[in-house]
Design an enzyme around this catalytic site. Structure first.
Site, PDB file in Angstrom:
ATOM      1  N   LYS A 197     122.475  32.467  22.612  1.00 22.88           N
ATOM      2  CA  LYS A 197     122.017  31.758  23.807  1.00 22.88           C
ATOM      3  C   LYS A 197     123.189  31.177  24.587  1.00 22.88           C
ATOM      4  CE  LYS A 197     118.746  29.339  21.722  1.00 22.88           C
ATOM      5  NZ  LYS A 197     117.732  28.321  21.427  1.00 22.88           N
ATOM      6  N   ARG A 212     119.621  38.208  11.017  1.00 23.40           N
ATOM      7  CA  ARG A 212     119.388  38.176  12.467  1.00 23.40           C
ATOM      8  C   ARG A 212     119.346  39.583  13.029  1.00 23.40           C
ATOM      9  NH1 ARG A 212     121.083  32.939  14.294  1.00 23.40           N
ATOM     10  NH2 ARG A 212     121.136  33.557  16.476  1.00 23.40           N
ATOM     11  N   GLU A 261     114.814  25.931  19.750  1.00 22.67           N
ATOM     12  CA  GLU A 261     115.369  24.784  20.439  1.00 22.67           C
ATOM     13  C   GLU A 261     115.256  25.094  21.932  1.00 22.67           C
ATOM     14  OE1 GLU A 261     119.453  23.778  19.522  1.00 22.67           O
ATOM     15  OE2 GLU A 261     119.405  22.163  20.993  1.00 22.67           O
TER      16      GLU A 261
HETATM   17  P1  ATP Z   1     121.232  31.530  19.278  1.00 22.49           P
HETATM   18  O1  ATP Z   1     122.178  31.639  18.134  1.00 22.49           O
HETATM   19  O2  ATP Z   1     120.964  32.805  19.984  1.00 22.49           O
HETATM   20  O3  ATP Z   1     121.589  30.446  20.216  1.00 22.49           O
HETATM   21  P2  ATP Z   1     119.445  29.902  17.813  1.00 22.49           P
HETATM   22  O4  ATP Z   1     119.270  30.293  16.395  1.00 22.49           O
HETATM   23  O5  ATP Z   1     120.307  28.755  18.106  1.00 22.49           O
HETATM   24  O6  ATP Z   1     119.828  31.198  18.634  1.00 22.49           O
HETATM   25  P3  ATP Z   1     116.873  28.742  18.061  1.00 22.49           P
HETATM   26  O7  ATP Z   1     116.155  28.322  19.277  1.00 22.49           O
HETATM   27  O8  ATP Z   1     117.357  27.710  17.133  1.00 22.49           O
HETATM   28  O9  ATP Z   1     118.075  29.648  18.535  1.00 22.49           O
HETATM   29  O10 ATP Z   1     116.042  29.843  17.291  1.00 22.49           O
HETATM   30  C1  ATP Z   1     114.691  29.728  16.956  1.00 22.49           C
HETATM   31  C2  ATP Z   1     114.425  30.628  15.790  1.00 22.49           C
HETATM   32  O11 ATP Z   1     114.766  31.977  16.110  1.00 22.49           O
HETATM   33  C3  ATP Z   1     115.248  30.230  14.600  1.00 22.49           C
HETATM   34  O12 ATP Z   1     114.422  30.223  13.453  1.00 22.49           O
HETATM   35  C4  ATP Z   1     116.293  31.314  14.492  1.00 22.49           C
HETATM   36  O13 ATP Z   1     116.671  31.530  13.165  1.00 22.49           O
HETATM   37  C5  ATP Z   1     115.591  32.522  15.112  1.00 22.49           C
HETATM   38  N1  ATP Z   1     116.553  33.429  15.699  1.00 22.49           N
HETATM   39  C6  ATP Z   1     117.482  33.141  16.629  1.00 22.49           C
HETATM   40  N2  ATP Z   1     118.241  34.223  16.902  1.00 22.49           N
HETATM   41  C7  ATP Z   1     117.776  35.232  16.132  1.00 22.49           C
HETATM   42  C8  ATP Z   1     118.146  36.599  15.944  1.00 22.49           C
HETATM   43  N3  ATP Z   1     119.152  37.154  16.629  1.00 22.49           N
HETATM   44  N4  ATP Z   1     117.439  37.336  15.066  1.00 22.49           N
HETATM   45  C9  ATP Z   1     116.419  36.787  14.389  1.00 22.49           C
HETATM   46  N5  ATP Z   1     116.023  35.510  14.508  1.00 22.49           N
HETATM   47  C10 ATP Z   1     116.688  34.730  15.361  1.00 22.49           C
HETATM   48 MG    MG Z   2     119.654  27.047  16.736  1.00 26.85          MG
END
Ligand code: ATP
Ligand code: MG
Length: 561
Positions: free
Chosen positions: A272, A262, A37
């Protein structure tokens, strides 16, 4: 040790894919995607997902799409889109011409929403968000049906079209899926599909004033892109029935979703939202602050893409969330830089040394090895002269038994140079040591004595006359507790554990002159001090270096004491 290449040594994601290929479930085709995102910069957790999705496609001869899940116009921007693209490339992956945006599917998603309304599987609900939340029940109690649940198809279509036409203020209505208010999964209790937002989208501008939710968008986007394996993190496990419900209700392809754990690291935060709070609150200097776990920050710190890829491979994927020790990342960085970073000499906390028997007007060039791990890196010439800088803590006036470095009357080796002996210590009026007078043995050039006598220490040094001055930034953990996400109680702010000493600036260090040409991004090992990288703040007038990591795990050493 099991080092076979059988299925036992393959992680569970690859085992599932192997099985799908064997059973013909995906027609022998592998298509994955990375779906960020665009509401922040990428962090090292995202790198794990990128390495997994792109890595699997590479291994199986498949392809990976980059798709921005851009359904929240308030928090998203093109700045984030561009930074994410750049960071994925930096990490070493390429999506070719397969760049997509969920917003490209807004028309199709809207069509499908009307289809679900016509099929009696979606309705316009006019409760407020609070009322909807309250009506959802709890995991142990069923929710209650919305009074608008039985609206006719005609009324729903009419209201939904007027929502799209901009006739209603935000919050007046939402579109909900008609599933089951008593469903054991809370997410299945008539989830919201569309909400009214009178805001501009960074790509679609003012075209829309209703926006689909992530849950209504994600599965269908995967479907439209013919993704075979939708690999995501564990928290999406309970969204899976909902993605399946939408795809089945619409009668479209749905990929197999596989959830993995994760990546989390000790001494830092990864979400984020929290990183944004640190940046916006001025607790760090921007998204690329070298103390942050963002890819930008790690890059500025001097971390290599290879080190990050190696970390991701090392931690692997499982079904259990865990926290990886920061030391594992630091070791990956050390292993990579040990092979690739050229060695240089630099003195961070200098003390002046005068070689009393070395002629004032004499100087010479001594040959130094650039990288003992890589012969092809060759050698360089380092100037030597009567006055040198040495590291202050390499000298002790009254040394304890186990201190083998320089002390009054003692002889040590200068790296690539000579043996020197400390003859005299000069103090200022406060008794502080300001200068050492030493003699050099001219017969020990190159570091060995013809009479075979030995010394117990080899020290790094810089010729004072030739030295280049630099600012050096030394980093420690961003937080002073190992698990900053876990605050003692709810009333405590997680930011209260920020480490006040996470950045220490050495305003004037002395470097050997070959570093005068170093460019931002160049990485070196400063002998005995660690790995360092030239910061973008660096200029011809003033060099700035970041310490990436120390040479050994400083924490392990501290624990042993
Ligand atoms: P955050 O929780 O840090 O805001 P998010 O999951 O909201 O991260 P996205 O932009 O939606 O951020 O993530 C894009 C992809 O990266 C998704 O498929 C998510 O599952 C993966 N992802 C995000 N954080 C991690 C992590 N700490 N370890 C592994 N994969 C991750
Ligand atoms: Mg997300």
């Amino acid at each position: 040790m099991n080092d076979s290449t059988s299925s036992e040594s393959r992680d569970f994601v690859r085992q599932i894919i192997d099985e799908d290929l064997r059973s013909g479930r995906c027609d022998g085709r592998i298509r994955t995607r990375f779906p960020p995102e665009p509401n922040g910069y990428l962090h090292i957790g995202h790198a794990k997902s990128i390495c997994l999705n792109f890595g699997i496609a590479e291994e199986y001869g498949g392809l990976t799409n980059l798709r921005f899940d851009d359904t929240n116009p308030e928090t998203e921007s093109s700045e984030y889109v561009e930074s994410i693209k750049e960071d994925i490339r930096w990490l070493g992956f390429d999506w070719g011409d397969r760049l997509y945006f969920a917003s490209d599917y807004f028309d199709q998603l809207y069509e499908w929403a009307e289809q679900l309304i016509r099929d009696g599987r979606a309705y316009v609900c006019s409760l407020s968000l609070e009322e909807i939340r309250a009506g959802r029940g709890t995991p142990s109690e069923p929710g209650t049906d919305s009074p608008y649940r039985s609206r006719s198809v005609e009324e729903n279509l009419d209201l939904f079209r007027r929502m799209k036409a901009g006739e209603f203020p935000e919050g007046a209505h939402v579109l909900r899926a008609k599933i089951d208010m008593a469903h054991p999964h809370m997410l299945m209790r008539d989830p919201i599909m569309y909400r009214i937002r009178h805001v501009e989208h960074h790509r679609t501008g003012r075209k829309w004033c209703i926006y689909p939710t992530y849950d209504y968008t994600h599965g269908q986007s995967d479907s439209l892109e013919k993704i075979t394996h939708s690999i995501c993190t564990l928290e999406f496990e309970n969204h899976r029935p909902l993605y399946d419900w939408f795809c089945e209700a619409l009668g479209i392809h749905h990929p197999r979703q596989i959830e993995f754990n994760r990546l989390n690291l000790t001494w830092t935060v990864m979400s984020k939202r929290r990183l944004l709070e640190l940046v916006e609150g001025g607790h760090v200097n921007g998204w690329d602050d070298p103390r942050l776990p963002t890819l930008r920050g790690l890059r500025r710190r001097g971390c290599t893409p290879a080190a990050i890829r190696s970390l991701c491979a090392r931690v692997g994927v499982t079904k259990h969330n865990a926290v990886t020790d920061m030391v594992v990342l630091e070791n990956c960085i050390r292993e990579d830089l040990n092979k690739t970073a050229e060695r240089r000499m630099a003195v961070l906390d200098p003390i002046r040394v005068v070689l009393t028997n070395y002629p004032e007007d004499q100087e010479e060039l001594l040959e130094a090895v650039n990288n003992p791990e890589d012969e092809s890196a060759g050698t360089r010439m380092v100037p030597f002269s009567r006055e040198l800088w040495l590291e202050r803590d390499d000298f002790m006036e009254d040394p304890p038994k186990k201190f083998f470095r320089l002390a009054p009357g003692r002889e040590v080796r200068l790296r690539y140079a000579y043996f020197i002996r400390c003859e005299n210590v000069v103090h200022d009026s406060d008794g502080r040591v300001i200068e050492l007078h030493c003699t050099v043995d001219p017969d020990t050039r190159g570091g060995t004595a013809p009479d075979g006598r030995r010394v117990k220490a080899t020290l790094h040094w810089v010729s004072a006359r030739h030295a280049v001055s630099a600012e050096v930034r030394l980093y420690d953990h961003l937080f002073s507790v190992e698990h900053p996400d876990e605050v003692a109680d709810e009333s405590q702010d997680w930011k209260s554990n920020l480490n006040p000493d996470s950045l220490r600036v050495v305003p004037e260090a002395w470097l050997e002159p070959s570093l005068a040409d170093a460019m931002p991004g160049d990485r070196f090992q400063f002998e005995r001090l660690g790995y360092f990288c030239v910061d973008p703040d660096s200029s011809d007038e003033k060099k700035v270096f970041n310490r990436t990591v120390t040479l050994r795990d400083a924490w392990a050493r501290a624990r042993k004491k």
